[in-house]
Design an enzyme around this catalytic site. Structure first.
Site, mmCIF file in Angstrom:
data_model
loop_
_atom_site.group_PDB
_atom_site.id
_atom_site.type_symbol
_atom_site.label_atom_id
_atom_site.label_comp_id
_atom_site.label_asym_id
_atom_site.label_seq_id
_atom_site.Cartn_x
_atom_site.Cartn_y
_atom_site.Cartn_z
ATOM 1 C CB CYS A 263 44.363 -16.452 40.981
ATOM 2 S SG CYS A 263 44.875 -18.155 40.653
ATOM 3 C CB CYS B 68 47.041 -18.427 33.687
ATOM 4 S SG CYS B 68 46.959 -19.919 34.692
ATOM 5 C CB CYS C 161 30.564 -18.939 37.662
ATOM 6 S SG CYS C 161 32.347 -18.994 37.530
ATOM 7 C CB CYS D 76 43.852 -15.602 33.692
ATOM 8 S SG CYS D 76 42.640 -15.476 35.022
ATOM 9 C CD GLU E 288 34.516 -9.816 40.040
ATOM 10 O OE1 GLU E 288 34.052 -10.321 38.995
ATOM 11 O OE2 GLU E 288 35.227 -8.810 40.053
ATOM 12 C CB CYS F 250 36.284 -18.044 31.057
ATOM 13 S SG CYS F 250 35.103 -19.357 31.093
#
Ligand code: SAH
Ligand code: SF4
Length: 344
Positions: free
Chosen positions: A111, A115, A104, A118, A77, A336
């Site tokens: 990941c 977190c 971005c 997220c 992405e 984000c």
């Protein structure tokens, strides 16, 4: 790759020029190389190509989110954020004749950092991206918008999917490619890390490097541990000590990102704690406040709008420059922490 073909060195330069600035998608398009050499390359099994944008989502605010195909069928992405209104005069005249935009870029598929707020974390880590795949996202988007480096102002933020400092070598190779071959100055690039201390220490020694942003997101270890389990490995004190080792260039500032989670880290006393922490860092810095972007299956609340303003004012009162980041492309899951290879 051309050394093996006993051709002069400038042929290599012509090839990278065609790839990174001419956006060539096949050897045939590299017309600066003699046809005979192109044929020899093809016979030896070489091919050139650009990553393909397989899907585009367009936000009401002009942001675009892309799914870009990797060779193994995975998608990566990438987000394009035009700076927006400044170029338009509102008098019926054409928009500015040049781009001022931010891309971005993702560094991994998924990941591992986990977190809690997220959406990317929900994927787990699927795999690292190669340097070519990281830089390739940028080249594909530059081609889509026919960007002219030199005329247009392009900023890169390595804030897409993944933790760049857990894919350090590929990430830094991509940075060098983008600086040397594509021609984007490193002063227009920012990398964000969740606080991978060994990565920050290596980064501090790099002769060519982007600017640094740190996802602080909490004002004390207790809260940070809760929302960012990585804090158990490297706590706030270790993190800030590592950050202090990064030599800053003229006029460079460190950025601290702070995602505001309603009722969790958005109270006045938290702002005071952040102020105290950052005063001790004693380097040129600023804080970017990010209003948390919701996602399915994540149990946090957005902060109250008045609390966002109060938090910002309180930081300023503490002598810390603080900015509220405008969310971009929330409606298309481009903001984000929302990147998760969702269809819509
Ligand atoms: N992995 C790196 C870079 C990508 S995340 C890092 O964590 O720094 C980029 C920024 O988005 C980070 O500051 C992160 O804290 C923030 N973020 C993650 N999820 C978010 C969400 N749902 N809403 C708002 N910001 C989020
Ligand atoms: Fe990974 Fe950054 Fe998301 Fe944390 S905020 S899970 S480090 S992408």
């Amino acid at each position: 790759m051309l050394q093996r073909f006993s051709v002069p060195a400038y042929r290599s330069r012509q090839l990278s020029e065609a790839l990174y600035r001419g956006w060539a998608e096949s050897l045939d398009e590299v017309t600066t190389l003699p046809k005979e050499l192109r044929e020899r390359l093809a016979e030896a099994g070489y091919a050139v190509g650009l990553p393909r944008i397989v899907e585009t989502f367009t936000s009401v605010d002009g942001t675009e989110r892309y799914l870009i195909a990797a060779a193994d069928g995975q998608t990566v992405e990438t987000v394009w954020m035009p700076e927006g209104d400044e170029g338009e005069n509102g008098d019926g005249s054409e928009a500015a004749a040049y781009f001022d935009a931010t891309i971005c870029v993702s560094s991994q598929i998924g990941c591992a950092v986990n977190c809690q707020f997220c959406l990317t974390a929900k994927l787990g880590i699927i795999r690292d991206l190669t340097a070519g795949e990281i830089a390739g996202q940028v080249v594909a988007v530059l081609k889509r918008h026919m960007v002219q480096i030199g005329r247009d102002r392009i900023n890169l933020v390595f804030m897409g999917m993944g933790e760049p400092f857990l894919n350090y070598d590929a990430f830094m190779d991509a940075v060098r490619l983008l600086v040397e071959e594509v021609g984007i100055p490193e002063s227009r690039m920012t990398v964000s890390t969740s606080g991978i201390v060994p990565g920050i220490e290596r980064f501090a020694a790099e002769p060519v490097r982007p600017k640094l942003a740190i996802s602080l997101n909490a004002s004390n270890n207790q809260v940070r541990e809760q929302i960012m389990p990585i804090n158990r490995k490297w706590d706030i004190e270790r993190l800030l000590r590592a950050v202090q080792q990064v030599p800053l260039r003229a006029r460079e500032k460190l950025t601290f990102e702070y995602v505001l989670l309603g009722g969790v880290n958005d109270q006045i006393q938290h702002a005071d704690e952040v102020g105290a922490l950052l005063r001790r860092v004693n380097r040129p810095l600023k804080v970017n406040l990010i209003v948390w972007n919701p996602g399915p299956g994540i149990r946090y609340d957005m902060p109250q709008p008045h609390q966002v303003i109060e938090f910002q004012n309180r930081l300023k009162l503490n002598g810390v420059p603080a900015y509220i980041r405008r969310p971009r492309g929330r409606d298309i899951y481009a903001a984000c922490g929302q990147l998760k290879r969702t269809g819509g």
